[in-house]
Motif scaffolding. Structure first.
Motif, mmCIF file in Angstrom:
data_model
loop_
_atom_site.group_PDB
_atom_site.id
_atom_site.type_symbol
_atom_site.label_atom_id
_atom_site.label_comp_id
_atom_site.label_asym_id
_atom_site.label_seq_id
_atom_site.Cartn_x
_atom_site.Cartn_y
_atom_site.Cartn_z
ATOM 1 N N PHE A 415 0.829 -1.202 0.000
ATOM 2 C CA PHE A 415 0.000 0.000 0.000
ATOM 3 C C PHE A 415 0.869 1.260 0.000
ATOM 4 C CE2 PHE A 415 -2.887 -3.198 1.511
ATOM 5 C CZ PHE A 415 -4.103 -2.850 0.948
ATOM 6 N N ALA A 416 0.282 2.348 -0.459
ATOM 7 C CA ALA A 416 0.970 3.646 -0.492
ATOM 8 C C ALA A 416 -0.058 4.753 -0.416
ATOM 9 C CB ALA A 416 1.795 3.785 -1.762
ATOM 10 N N CYS A 417 0.402 5.950 -0.071
ATOM 11 C CA CYS A 417 -0.469 7.121 -0.060
ATOM 12 C C CYS A 417 -0.623 7.628 -1.493
ATOM 13 C CB CYS A 417 0.102 8.205 0.846
ATOM 14 S SG CYS A 417 -0.843 9.752 0.817
ATOM 15 N N GLY A 418 -1.854 7.753 -1.951
ATOM 16 C CA GLY A 418 -2.083 8.173 -3.330
ATOM 17 C C GLY A 418 -1.654 9.599 -3.606
ATOM 18 N N LYS A 419 -1.618 10.464 -2.587
ATOM 19 C CA LYS A 419 -1.228 11.850 -2.781
ATOM 20 C C LYS A 419 0.277 12.048 -2.624
ATOM 21 C CE LYS A 419 -2.327 16.562 -1.271
ATOM 22 N NZ LYS A 419 -3.180 17.395 -0.401
ATOM 23 N N CYS A 420 0.857 11.437 -1.575
ATOM 24 C CA CYS A 420 2.288 11.610 -1.313
ATOM 25 C C CYS A 420 3.141 10.667 -2.144
ATOM 26 C CB CYS A 420 2.600 11.376 0.157
ATOM 27 S SG CYS A 420 1.723 12.474 1.282
ATOM 28 N N ASP A 421 2.528 9.587 -2.671
ATOM 29 C CA ASP A 421 3.253 8.549 -3.413
ATOM 30 C C ASP A 421 4.358 7.959 -2.544
ATOM 31 O OD1 ASP A 421 3.791 6.887 -5.541
ATOM 32 O OD2 ASP A 421 5.181 8.293 -6.497
ATOM 33 N N VAL A 422 4.018 7.645 -1.293
ATOM 34 C CA VAL A 422 4.959 7.087 -0.324
ATOM 35 C C VAL A 422 4.418 5.737 0.157
ATOM 36 C CG1 VAL A 422 5.972 7.387 1.967
ATOM 37 C CG2 VAL A 422 5.772 9.340 0.426
ATOM 38 N N PRO A 423 5.220 4.646 0.128
ATOM 39 C CA PRO A 423 4.763 3.338 0.620
ATOM 40 C C PRO A 423 4.460 3.391 2.118
ATOM 41 C CG PRO A 423 6.760 3.119 -0.708
ATOM 42 C CD PRO A 423 6.574 4.580 -0.446
ATOM 43 N N LEU A 424 3.299 2.876 2.527
ATOM 44 C CA LEU A 424 2.891 2.897 3.930
ATOM 45 C C LEU A 424 1.978 1.715 4.229
ATOM 46 C CD1 LEU A 424 1.943 6.687 4.339
ATOM 47 C CD2 LEU A 424 3.844 5.545 5.509
ATOM 48 N N HIS A 425 2.126 1.133 5.433
ATOM 49 C CA HIS A 425 1.120 0.202 5.932
ATOM 50 C C HIS A 425 -0.149 0.983 6.251
ATOM 51 C CE1 HIS A 425 4.735 -2.353 6.980
ATOM 52 N NE2 HIS A 425 3.956 -3.211 6.344
ATOM 53 N N VAL A 426 -1.267 0.319 6.189
ATOM 54 C CA VAL A 426 -2.525 0.992 6.535
ATOM 55 C C VAL A 426 -2.496 1.458 7.987
ATOM 56 C CG1 VAL A 426 -5.030 0.668 6.760
ATOM 57 C CG2 VAL A 426 -3.814 -0.319 4.803
ATOM 58 N N GLU A 427 -1.924 0.592 8.868
ATOM 59 C CA GLU A 427 -1.868 0.958 10.288
ATOM 60 C C GLU A 427 -0.863 2.081 10.559
ATOM 61 O OE1 GLU A 427 0.238 -3.038 9.620
ATOM 62 O OE2 GLU A 427 -1.603 -2.016 8.991
ATOM 63 N N CYS A 428 0.075 2.325 9.620
ATOM 64 C CA CYS A 428 1.055 3.409 9.789
ATOM 65 C C CYS A 428 0.602 4.713 9.132
ATOM 66 C CB CYS A 428 2.408 3.009 9.197
ATOM 67 S SG CYS A 428 3.187 1.593 10.004
ATOM 68 N N PHE A 429 -0.537 4.646 8.471
ATOM 69 C CA PHE A 429 -0.994 5.769 7.654
ATOM 70 C C PHE A 429 -1.194 7.034 8.487
ATOM 71 C CE2 PHE A 429 -3.595 7.858 4.447
ATOM 72 C CZ PHE A 429 -2.998 7.410 3.275
ATOM 73 N N LYS A 430 -1.929 6.929 9.587
ATOM 74 C CA LYS A 430 -2.255 8.084 10.414
ATOM 75 C C LYS A 430 -1.008 8.646 11.094
ATOM 76 C CE LYS A 430 -5.171 9.584 14.264
ATOM 77 N NZ LYS A 430 -6.195 9.157 15.230
ATOM 78 N N LYS A 431 -0.157 7.765 11.591
ATOM 79 C CA LYS A 431 1.044 8.206 12.295
ATOM 80 C C LYS A 431 1.977 8.986 11.384
ATOM 81 C CE LYS A 431 4.667 6.503 15.352
ATOM 82 N NZ LYS A 431 5.272 5.296 16.005
ATOM 83 N N TYR A 432 2.134 8.506 10.137
ATOM 84 C CA TYR A 432 3.044 9.170 9.195
ATOM 85 C C TYR A 432 2.564 10.571 8.838
ATOM 86 C CZ TYR A 432 5.490 10.264 4.831
ATOM 87 O OH TYR A 432 6.231 10.876 3.861
ATOM 88 N N HIS A 433 1.252 10.800 8.726
ATOM 89 C CA HIS A 433 0.717 12.076 8.285
ATOM 90 C C HIS A 433 0.429 13.050 9.426
ATOM 91 C CE1 HIS A 433 -0.251 9.658 4.624
ATOM 92 N NE2 HIS A 433 0.091 10.790 4.029
ATOM 93 N N THR A 434 0.672 12.638 10.667
ATOM 94 C CA THR A 434 0.398 13.542 11.789
ATOM 95 C C THR A 434 1.621 13.813 12.652
ATOM 96 O OG1 THR A 434 -0.317 11.629 13.119
ATOM 97 C CG2 THR A 434 -2.022 12.894 11.932
ATOM 98 N N GLU A 435 2.623 12.951 12.651
ATOM 99 C CA GLU A 435 3.776 13.129 13.533
ATOM 100 C C GLU A 435 4.987 13.620 12.753
ATOM 101 O OE1 GLU A 435 4.530 9.581 15.667
ATOM 102 O OE2 GLU A 435 2.532 9.549 16.597
#
Length: 435
Positions: A415-435
């Motif tokens: 999985f990846a963020c469609g806007k940032c084009d960065v690979p991310l786990h779904v469970e890591c999604f919120k942490k990456y975009h807020t911290e």
């Protein structure tokens, strides 16, 4: 692929390789060149790629040369990045030398003397045009008052046949005893091996009556403007008095195979020529300020010829300045080197197209694409971070690949963020975009 007629013309650029560490004798093997960090093994392909990047900087310049290798889309240059790594270019740049530094001589220009010698040798292969002109050293009132001055012999079509850097008493020109101006003209004519019959046009720094007499003896045509102090006993009306006569008036004197003419135009002009033995006139168009119309005035034919063929060196300087190499160095002789690299003839193509053709050919034929990409620039990282913490339209999407590393935890994810084009786990999604 280059057209057959263009390939021989590009050789004028390839000779420049002889001057990057010109004391290294062999070309087929890598060149071992000393620099501050040790020794670099320089190949011919790398050297020609280096020249191509310098030429590109003339028409596709950036404020800092390292931006050519940047990943930022506003300054990135794919052609340069795919031809040579940035650090390798810096290594070559720091190792550039035209002569062995241990062979110091009394000549102030010893570091670039082989460069001018080789350029002049190459130019001798080009037939000299019928009409040639000169440039003089004049600083006061020039847009660029400080710099290296070069005596040049150029055709009316701006091709420079002979050049000699001006370094005072160390200037490599023969002293004729006729003064500096005549010595420059006669000295460069001898070095360029100009055949008899060629017509020279020169301005008032060079022109003297003794010069015209000497040019006549050597079989050269000579035409140039003259200063009042060089007229000696010529019985012409004083310039201030002659200026009050109607526009287009002229007076002349025929003296021992030369014609001396004084003409009233915007200012008083005095010309001497050995190519005409009789005074003849033509018509010229001039703007009349009082009537606000274009009037026809009488003009001596020798002055018309002078205006037609004079200015080849100025035209050459104009063309060179348009797409001059923009990459700079702290070496004092670098301006001479970059000027020589821009010295070429277009052979029927416009200047920009020809320079692009040569630069692209050098990079495509001799460049080597780096095996891996360098680090991202700080600007690109700042833009990514600004997007990362923007709270809109961040959605997880399946990339179809299981071999990408999560930007947050480092584990594998599809999985990846469609806007940032960065690979991310779904469970890591919120942490990456807020911290």
């Amino acid at each position: 692929t280059l057209p057959p007629k263009i390939v021989p013309r590009i050789n004028i650029f390839l000779f420049m390789g002889l001057f990057l560490v010109c004391y290294m004798p062999h070309w087929k093997c890598p060149i071992s060149t000393p620099n501050k960090k040790g020794t670099i093994n320089l190949t011919e392909d790398e050297l020609l790629t280096f020249y191509g990047i310098l030429l590109i900087s003339g028409y596709n310049s950036v404020p800092r040369r390292r931006l050519l290798w940047s990943d930022d889309y506003d300054v990135s240059n794919t052609a340069v990045k795919d031809a040579m790594r940035r650090n390798r270019f810096d290594e070559v740049m720091s190792s550039v030398h035209l002569v062995d530094n241990m062979k110091i001589t009394a000549d102030p220009f010893f570091k670039v003397r082989p460069l001018f010698k080789h350029l002049n040798d190459i130019n001798k292969a080009i037939p000299i045009a019928e009409h040639v002109a000169w440039v003089h050293q004049f600083i006061r009132g020039k847009p660029i008052r400080f710099g290296y001055k070069i005596w040049s012999l150029a055709s009316s079509s701006w091709f420079v046949h002979q050049m000699e850097p001006y370094v005072g008493s160390h200037t490599h020109l023969v002293e004729t005893g006729l003064g500096q101006g005549p010595s420059v003209i006669l000295g460069l004519a001898e070095k360029a091996e100009v055949p008899p019959g060629v017509k020279f046009y020169h301005d008032n720094l060079f022109t003297t009556l003794s010069l015209v007499d000497e040019m006549t003896l050597r079989g050269y045509g000579s035409c140039g403007t003259m200063r009042q102090t060089q007229l000696h006993n010529v019985p012409f009306t004083a310039p201030k008095t002659f200026k009050k006569t109607p526009r287009g008036d002229a007076e002349y004197l025929v003296e021992v195979k030369k014609l001396i003419v004084r003409w009233n135009d915007n200012s008083v002009v005095t010309v001497v020529s050995n190519m005409e033995r009789e005074f003849t006139e033509t018509e010229a168009k001039r703007w009349n300020k009082q009537k606000r119309t274009v009037d026809k005035v009488r003009q001596p034919k020798c002055i018309q010829e002078y205006n037609t063929h004079m200015g080849g060196v100025d035209l050459h300087d104009q063309f060179v300045s348009r797409y001059r190499v923009n990459i700079r160095s702290k070496k004092w002789w670098w301006p001479c080197f970059s000027w020589a690299l821009n010295k070429h003839s277009t052979y029927g193509k416009d200047l920009l197209s020809f320079q692009r053709l040569v630069a692209q050919t050098l990079l495509l034929r001799h460049g080597t694409k780096p095996s891996r990409q360098g680090r991202r620039s700080s600007v690109a990282v700042a833009i990514t971070d600004a997007t990362r913490f923007h709270s809109f339209n961040h959605w997880p999407c399946n990339t179809g690949s299981r071999y990408k590393r999560c930007k947050n935890c480092g584990g594998r994810t599809s999985f990846a963020c469609g806007k940032c084009d960065v690979p991310l786990h779904v469970e890591c999604f919120k942490k990456y975009h807020t911290e």
